[in-house]
Design a protein around this motif. Structure first.
Motif, short mmCIF file in Angstrom:
data_model
loop_
_atom_site.label_atom_id
_atom_site.label_comp_id
_atom_site.label_asym_id
_atom_site.label_seq_id
_atom_site.Cartn_x
_atom_site.Cartn_y
_atom_site.Cartn_z
N VAL A 90 -27.97 -8.77 -4.33
CA VAL A 90 -27.25 -7.66 -3.72
C VAL A 90 -26.33 -7.14 -4.81
CG1 VAL A 90 -25.64 -6.95 -1.92
CG2 VAL A 90 -27.40 -8.65 -1.40
N VAL A 91 -26.52 -5.86 -5.14
CA VAL A 91 -25.80 -5.29 -6.28
C VAL A 91 -25.02 -4.05 -5.88
CG1 VAL A 91 -27.47 -6.21 -7.96
CG2 VAL A 91 -27.81 -3.92 -7.00
N ASP A 92 -24.01 -3.74 -6.71
CA ASP A 92 -23.25 -2.51 -6.50
C ASP A 92 -23.88 -1.38 -7.31
OD1 ASP A 92 -22.39 -2.78 -9.16
OD2 ASP A 92 -20.41 -3.53 -8.59
N SER A 93 -23.24 -0.23 -7.36
CA SER A 93 -23.81 0.94 -8.03
C SER A 93 -23.97 0.75 -9.54
CB SER A 93 -22.96 2.18 -7.75
OG SER A 93 -21.65 1.99 -8.24
N THR A 94 -23.24 -0.21 -10.12
CA THR A 94 -23.38 -0.48 -11.55
C THR A 94 -24.42 -1.54 -11.85
OG1 THR A 94 -21.69 -2.22 -11.64
CG2 THR A 94 -20.92 0.07 -11.85
N GLY A 95 -24.96 -2.14 -10.79
CA GLY A 95 -25.95 -3.21 -10.96
C GLY A 95 -25.35 -4.59 -11.00
N ALA A 96 -24.03 -4.69 -10.82
CA ALA A 96 -23.37 -6.00 -10.82
C ALA A 96 -23.63 -6.71 -9.50
CB ALA A 96 -21.86 -5.84 -11.03
N SER A 97 -23.97 -7.99 -9.58
CA SER A 97 -24.27 -8.77 -8.39
C SER A 97 -23.02 -9.01 -7.55
CB SER A 97 -24.87 -10.12 -8.79
OG SER A 97 -25.15 -10.89 -7.62
N ALA A 98 -23.20 -8.94 -6.24
CA ALA A 98 -22.11 -9.23 -5.31
C ALA A 98 -22.27 -10.63 -4.71
CB ALA A 98 -22.10 -8.19 -4.19
#
Length: 135
Positions: A90-98
């Protein structure tokens, strides 16, 4: 039992689509979930979208086994499945994992599937047991 098993597979397929595609209609959840599970799924999708998150990858099901059946009205089947989320993020708009990097990637999930009355079966409840799958 085959219809209940297919309902579980459809449930995870639609859930993957709803969580990965922000344009997918949340109303699609009603085609695979009912009751408590439908409410939880809609809420999960909406909360994730509000946070700007989306899923990548898909759930992999294995060891899908019927554990019980009640043929009273409405007919209900319980199943256990090994749910593997190792290929999912599950990632944010920058591709960083949540997601936590040390999360468990497999879990046994108990599912209750109910006949919807129109020939369809829907997942009415899921319960992750917190125990990893065998193997």
């Amino acid at each position: 039992m085959a219809a209940a098993t297919e309902a579980v597979r459809s449930y995870y397929s639609v859930t993957d689509k709803l969580l990965s595609d922000p344009q997918a209609s949340v109303d699609d959840a009603a085609s695979v979930a009912s009751g408590e599970e439908l409410d939880l799924l809609r809420r999960q999708v909406q909360e994730q979208r509000v946070k700007g998150l989306h899923q990548t990858g898909s759930v992999v099901l294995s060891d899908l086994t019927a554990t019980g059946a009640d043929l009273q009205d409405p007919p209900t089947v319980t199943l256990d499945a090994c749910v593997d989320v190792s290929a999912l993020d599950v990632v944010d708009s920058t591709g960083a994992s949540a997601l936590a990097p040390d999360r468990s990637t497999t879990s046994i999930v108990h599912l209750t599937v109910v006949a919807a009355g129109d020939g369809r079966w829907t997942v009415q409840q899921t319960s992750a047991q917190g125990e990893p799958c065998a193997g």
